[in-house]
Design a protein around this motif. Structure first.
Motif, PDB file in Angstrom:
ATOM      1  N   ALA A 246       6.718   2.116   1.342  1.00  0.00           N
ATOM      2  CA  ALA A 246       5.962   0.662   1.321  1.00  0.00           C
ATOM      3  C   ALA A 246       7.279  -0.275   0.713  1.00  0.00           C
ATOM      4  CB  ALA A 246       4.655   0.887   0.354  1.00  0.00           C
ATOM      5  N   SER A 476       2.488  -5.221  10.879  1.00  0.00           N
ATOM      6  CA  SER A 476       1.784  -4.330  10.127  1.00  0.00           C
ATOM      7  C   SER A 476       1.485  -4.748   8.564  1.00  0.00           C
ATOM      8  CB  SER A 476       2.092  -2.978  10.177  1.00  0.00           C
ATOM      9  OG  SER A 476       3.606  -2.715   9.474  1.00  0.00           O
ATOM     10  N   TRP A 478       0.005  -3.488   4.642  1.00  0.00           N
ATOM     11  CA  TRP A 478      -0.533  -2.446   3.893  1.00  0.00           C
ATOM     12  C   TRP A 478      -0.160  -2.778   2.345  1.00  0.00           C
ATOM     13  CZ3 TRP A 478       1.700   1.031   0.481  1.00  0.00           C
ATOM     14  CH2 TRP A 478       0.999   2.068   0.254  1.00  0.00           C
ATOM     15  N   PRO A 479      -0.984  -2.491   1.167  1.00  0.00           N
ATOM     16  CA  PRO A 479      -2.364  -1.740   1.419  1.00  0.00           C
ATOM     17  C   PRO A 479      -3.425  -2.877   1.410  1.00  0.00           C
ATOM     18  CG  PRO A 479      -1.588  -2.401  -0.798  1.00  0.00           C
ATOM     19  CD  PRO A 479      -0.441  -2.662  -0.041  1.00  0.00           C
ATOM     20  N   ASP A 480      -3.062  -4.202   1.603  1.00  0.00           N
ATOM     21  CA  ASP A 480      -4.257  -5.097   2.020  1.00  0.00           C
ATOM     22  C   ASP A 480      -3.541  -6.183   3.180  1.00  0.00           C
ATOM     23  OD1 ASP A 480      -2.744  -7.500   0.724  1.00  0.00           O
ATOM     24  OD2 ASP A 480      -2.918  -6.056  -1.069  1.00  0.00           O
ATOM     25  N   LEU A 495       1.818   6.357   7.685  1.00  0.00           N
ATOM     26  CA  LEU A 495       1.117   5.479   7.259  1.00  0.00           C
ATOM     27  C   LEU A 495       0.154   4.551   8.093  1.00  0.00           C
ATOM     28  CD1 LEU A 495       3.863   3.417   5.005  1.00  0.00           C
ATOM     29  CD2 LEU A 495       2.062   4.829   4.124  1.00  0.00           C
ATOM     30  N   ASP A 498      -3.634   4.099   7.687  1.00  0.00           N
ATOM     31  CA  ASP A 498      -4.231   3.084   6.563  1.00  0.00           C
ATOM     32  C   ASP A 498      -3.686   1.547   6.710  1.00  0.00           C
ATOM     33  OD1 ASP A 498      -5.245   5.414   5.150  1.00  0.00           O
ATOM     34  OD2 ASP A 498      -3.243   5.997   4.579  1.00  0.00           O
ATOM     35  N   CYS A 499      -3.003   1.388   8.050  1.00  0.00           N
ATOM     36  CA  CYS A 499      -2.437  -0.100   7.896  1.00  0.00           C
ATOM     37  C   CYS A 499      -3.475  -0.823   8.657  1.00  0.00           C
ATOM     38  CB  CYS A 499      -1.193   0.091   8.763  1.00  0.00           C
ATOM     39  SG  CYS A 499       0.364   0.639   7.996  1.00  0.00           S
ATOM     40  N   GLN A 500      -3.095  -2.346   8.644  1.00  0.00           N
ATOM     41  CA  GLN A 500      -3.803  -3.178   9.676  1.00  0.00           C
ATOM     42  C   GLN A 500      -2.941  -3.943  10.479  1.00  0.00           C
ATOM     43  OE1 GLN A 500      -7.062  -5.163   7.546  1.00  0.00           O
ATOM     44  NE2 GLN A 500      -6.531  -4.196   5.581  1.00  0.00           N
TER      45      GLN A 500
END
Length: 514
Positions: A246, A476, A478-480, A495, A498-500
């Motif tokens: 990250a 992408s 992450w974490p928000d 990852l 857990d990604c958006q």
């Protein structure tokens, strides 16, 4: 007093007074860590009484049927970089074999950094009876060298969410892994955990080295407790695998051979404030031998000092300047007294302030490490420290030194292989699957929701996202949703869930013109 005397006295007393105040602040932080008043990782498991004498055979394998992501059953990968460590590795392997079991289990990976002795053969022999994996940098693309390259290779190969680091020449207590596992259970917000290191050996040189390192341990722990982390030791620390990627791993300091520990500490503190911990647990203490000769000691300390000029945060730089200035009060004071510029009582006051500052911090730290008798060596260390600190500091600024048979420095480093890059839009005609994915990414969308909406099998969706990110059509987060994550091919698979995701302007253009 003459004006010159006043100015000289002030210049001498100011750094000593500031140092005394800072060490007093660190002492209070250390004692608060030990008493639990400040955030600190605790290794004891919930509902479990401490048992310092319990020694059982460790369960190295990851627990079957258990998700290593479960916060109550954390799993660890113990990662060790080794170069020409055939003499030390058997001791470390025995210590690892004797680890107390942890519910999530742990694996061990040892990376051979182009050793010229029997390091690799020893690991392979151990692997016939113990579940340890050997990685060799010689087999990696580009055949990289150095500890950072070794760590990078190990992180990529690790199979657990938590990474635990030590060095091949270290010794571990039977509760070492268990202490970290308990810390993770107790404190789910922790992302980086620093542990204590104790130097061992007989004689004055070993004692003085141990005293110096004890001070560094205390300063590092106190800084963490105060929310201003400055230092840690790569021989004893843990962090989350996902967080390594990250923050871009070692990107930005690949050409600095040292700093695999502190650069990452500073990056993670910047990315995740309030998530750094110190493990004030006796079972977590890692022991390693002091350097046997002055020549080897100076080489090691020059290696440590070489990273100081590359710090990107102000706190460690300011602390380094303050420590150096305080140590210079001894030769400077002697010179000012000899020339008659400053009277002896003023010089004595400055010296007393410096020594008192050392004693304030070192006394509780040495008690924790089980070496309270070392405190009487503080005046001896002080007499030698000013020239020693200047020598290693200046040599570190030069940047070149020899370590483990290599001449290291910015011009001699084979950089860490990295697949991180800035995605650049490239001409690319999207296929049906890519079109369907882009069709759902006009707004930030979590992976699970994207999986449901597209109806694609998970492996196909992951591969489709990988292609779209490779050409810059998808971003992408992450974490928000507000934190963009740089695309890195090697970590994407770990990852992705857990990604958006969000289509880029270029991606939407390709979607709308198809």
């Amino acid at each position: 007093m003459r004006a010159a005397t006043w100015l000289s006295a002030a210049a001498l007393l100011a750094p000593a007074a500031l140092y005394l105040g800072q060490m007093g602040r660190f002492r209070r932080a250390w004692k608060s860590l030990a008493s639990g008043e400040l955030p600190v990782a605790r290794g004891q498991w919930p509902g479990e009484a401490s048992n310092k004498n319990s020694l059982t055979t460790g369960n190295w394998q990851l627990a079957s049927g258990n998700s290593p992501l479960a916060s109550d059953n954390p799993a660890f990968s113990v990662l060790i970089a080794a170069r020409n460590e055939a003499e030390n590795l058997p001791h470390l392997l025995r210590d690892l074999a004797a680890q107390q079991p942890v519910p999530g289990g742990f694996e061990v990976l040892i990376v051979d950094d182009h050793s010229t002795d029997n390091t690799a053969r020893l690991v392979l022999e151990a692997a016939t009876t113990l579940p340890v994996r050997l990685l060799t940098l010689a087999d990696q693309p580009g055949s990289p060298t150095g500890k950072k390259a070794a760590i990078r290779a190990a992180v990529e190969a690790a199979r657990t969410p938590w990474l635990l680091f030590t060095d091949a020449d270290c010794r571990l207590s039977a509760g070492w892994v268990r202490a970290y596992a308990g810390a993770v259970v107790r404190d789910p917000a922790a992302r980086f955990i620093s542990g204590p290191v104790l130097l061992t050996g007989a004689g004055a040189l070993a004692t003085l080295q141990g005293l110096e390192l004890a001070g560094l341990v205390g300063v590092g722990a106190a800084g963490i407790g105060l929310g201003q982390p400055t230092m840690c030791n790569g021989a004893n620390l843990a962090y989350r695998r996902a967080d390594f990627f990250a923050v871009g791993g070692f990107a930005g300091n690949e050409t600095v051979a040292s700093g695999d520990d502190e650069f990452l500490l500073h990056k993670l503190h910047a990315a995740f404030p309030g998530s750094i911990r110190f493990l004030a647990e006796e079972a977590a203490i890692v022991r390693t031998a002091a350097q046997p000769t002055l020549r080897q000691l100076l080489r090691q300390r020059v290696r440590w000092a070489s990273k100081w000029q590359h710090y990107q945060t102000r706190a460690p730089q300011q602390l380094a300047v303050l420590v150096l200035a305080a140590n210079l009060t001894f030769p400077a004071g002697a010179g000012l007294w000899a020339t008659g510029l400053v009277p002896a009582p003023v010089v004595g006051l400055a010296w007393a302030a410096k020594l008192l500052g050392d004693a304030l911090l070192l006394r509780p730290v040495l008690r924790f490490l089980g070496r309270p008798g070392w405190l009487r060596w503080v005046p001896v260390l002080q007499l030698t420290y000013a020239p020693y600190a200047l020598l290693t500091g200046l040599a570190g600024l030069r940047g070149g030194y020899e370590w483990k048979g290599r001449q290291l420095g910015p011009s001699a480093i084979n950089p860490v292989r990295t697949s991180t890059f800035t995605s650049q839009p490239a001409p690319h005609s999207v296929n049906d699957a890519e079109f369907d994915v882009l069709d759902e990414l006009y707004f930030v969308t979590p992976f699970a929701e994207l999986l449901k909406k597209t109806g694609l099998p998970r492996p196909e969706l992951v591969e489709t996202l990988r292609r779209l990110m490779d050409v810059g059509y998808v971003r992408s987060f992450w974490p928000d949703p507000d934190t963009e994550l740089a695309y890195e091919e090697s970590s994407f698979g770990a990852l992705v869930g857990d990604c958006q995701f969000l289509a880029s302007k270029e991606g939407l253009l390709q979607h709308n013109t198809r």
